[in-house]
Design an enzyme around this catalytic site. Structure first.
Site, PDB file in Angstrom:
ATOM      1  N   HIS A  36      19.561  -7.809  37.685  1.00 16.07           N
ATOM      2  CA  HIS A  36      18.542  -8.390  36.800  1.00 16.07           C
ATOM      3  C   HIS A  36      19.004  -8.345  35.344  1.00 16.07           C
ATOM      4  CE1 HIS A  36      14.693  -8.010  34.370  1.00 16.07           C
ATOM      5  NE2 HIS A  36      14.694  -9.240  34.824  1.00 16.07           N
TER       6      HIS A  36
ATOM      7  N   LEU B  53      22.415  -4.984  32.483  1.00 14.04           N
ATOM      8  CA  LEU B  53      22.186  -5.583  33.805  1.00 14.04           C
ATOM      9  C   LEU B  53      21.583  -4.485  34.678  1.00 14.04           C
ATOM     10  CD1 LEU B  53      25.586  -7.275  33.621  1.00 14.04           C
ATOM     11  CD2 LEU B  53      23.463  -8.556  33.897  1.00 14.04           C
ATOM     12  N   GLU B  54      20.372  -4.704  35.161  1.00 13.79           N
ATOM     13  CA  GLU B  54      19.748  -3.717  36.039  1.00 13.79           C
ATOM     14  C   GLU B  54      20.192  -4.008  37.471  1.00 13.79           C
ATOM     15  OE1 GLU B  54      15.584  -2.358  34.457  1.00 13.79           O
ATOM     16  OE2 GLU B  54      15.682  -4.528  34.364  1.00 13.79           O
ATOM     17  N   VAL B  55      20.938  -3.086  38.033  1.00 13.35           N
ATOM     18  CA  VAL B  55      21.459  -3.256  39.397  1.00 13.35           C
ATOM     19  C   VAL B  55      20.490  -2.535  40.332  1.00 13.35           C
ATOM     20  CG1 VAL B  55      23.408  -2.738  40.927  1.00 13.35           C
ATOM     21  CG2 VAL B  55      23.828  -3.440  38.550  1.00 13.35           C
TER      22      VAL B  55
ATOM     23  N   VAL C 255      13.047  -1.522  35.297  1.00 14.63           N
ATOM     24  CA  VAL C 255      12.807  -0.564  34.208  1.00 14.63           C
ATOM     25  C   VAL C 255      12.617  -1.257  32.846  1.00 14.63           C
ATOM     26  CG1 VAL C 255      13.787   1.387  32.909  1.00 14.63           C
ATOM     27  CG2 VAL C 255      13.941   1.337  35.403  1.00 14.63           C
TER      28      VAL C 255
END
Ligand SMILES: NC(=O)c1ccc[n+]([C@@H]2O[C@H](COP(=O)([O-])OP(=O)(O)OC[C@H]3O[C@@H](n4cnc5c(N)ncnc54)[C@H](O)[C@@H]3O)[C@@H](O)[C@H]2O)c1
Length: 307
Positions: free
Chosen positions: A136, A147-149, A185
């Site tokens: 994301h 980058l939210e993995v 988050v």
């Protein structure tokens, strides 16, 4: 580490798709990018628009590594990474991943840019659910490093490791989110602040522009150099965060109680009476925002804090 040579299939070339395409091209000089989207004018649209995202890059060289795919099959058939940013719709994502799984090479990484449909839901119709992970971005990804993995419980460790490795090799900041949760988050944090912002404006405590000035002149610059924990740890002096909580905890609790009272009173839900006035104030204050100017300044800030 040198950026890896590979083929990235970008599925869905709207705001996020073009930004990601530009990011791969600019940061990974050996990659090729295939773009697939159902728009009928895809070639012209990419030809016109991609350059807006290729800031500080050799636009013609980058464009020479782009291929327009006429079908999903052509886009993913020899891809090392398939990155999806089509409509935010669970049915679309479930159907698309079930198809892609049949069409892409066995070792290809599967990433979805979704803002909120978890990998566990998207992978429902896949035979091998271990292959999919959410990546994301914080919009726009060609500027913002985060980058939210977000893996599902089924995502394999290998997929997670390769995903983190790729983004680190491009100098980005991938953060592993350990449990699927609503909004991940970054948006949870941003929207918590946004709720308070709407509430304070709705109550007439400040107007829209003054609220923005408060953030820009305080938390904004602070948080580019230290997140909330490090900031309050520093704010507590020698005793760190414990000391901060001893000293200021009462005020913190009062603020939290006040927010809870506003929420419990039902005054600040989406679509309620405050919204029209706050949106009108914002329109009057800003009209159409110059996002190119915003992105230029954001890049300069990021460059400054990286030094
Ligand atoms: N915009 C944001 O701020 C933001 C931030 C983070 C994540 N995301 C996520 O990224 C995804 C895309 O968002 P966006 O803002 O770029 O949307 P967008 O509407 O700008 O782009 C979506 C694109 O998908 C294309 N499309 C439609 N059906 C398709 C199909 N069957 N196959 C291939 N392409 C198809 C559309 O033509 C369009 O170009 C969503 O999942 C969204 O949640 C958006």
């Amino acid at each position: 580490m040198a950026a890896p040579r590979l083929t990235v299939a970008v599925i869905g070339a709207g705001t996020i798709g073009l930004s990601f395409a530009a990011l791969h091209l600019a940061k990974n000089p050996t990659c090729n990018v295939k773009i697939y989207d159902t728009r009928s004018d895809l070639s012209e649209y990419v030809g016109d628009k991609l350059c807006e995202y290729l800031v500080d890059a050799d636009v013609e060289e980058c464009k020479s590594r782009v291929q327009i795919a006429e079908s999903l099959v052509k886009a993913v058939e020899n891809a090392d990474i398939v990155q999806e940013q089509g409509p935010e719709n669970a049915d679309f994502k479930q159907t698309t991943w079930a198809q892609i799984e049949q069409l892409a090479p066995q070792g290809a990484l599967f990433w979805s840019s979704t803002s909120g449909i978890p990998a566990s839901e998207q992978s429902k119709d896949m035979k091998d659910q271990s292959r999919l992970v959410v990546v994301h971005p914080y919009n726009p990804p060609h500027i913002m490093p985060l980058l939210e993995v977000v893996p599902s419980p089924a995502t394999s460790q290998e997929v997670i490791d390769r995903t983190l490795e790729y983004w680190r090799s491009l100098g980005r900041v991938p953060v592993l989110i350990r449990k699927e949760c609503t909004g991940f988050v970054a948006n949870r944090l941003a929207f918590a602040l946004f709720r308070e912002a709407c509430s304070l404006v709705a109550q007439g405590v400040v107007d829209v522009e003054d609220l923005d000035s408060v953030v820009q002149a305080s938390m904004g610059p602070r948080w580019t150099v230290a997140g909330p924990f490090k900031s309050y740890h520093a704010g507590g002096g020698e005793g760190g965060l414990s000391s901060f909580m001893d000293k200021i905890g009462g005020t913190v609790q009062e603020c939290w109680n006040a927010s809870d009272r506003d929420v419990e009173a039902g005054n600040i839900g989406v679509g309620q009476s405050w919204q029209e006035d706050v949106c009108r104030q914002t329109d009057e204050a800003y009209g159409v925002v110059d996002t190119a100017q915003r992105d230029k300044k954001t890049k300069a800030v990021l460059k400054a804090v990286s030094q």
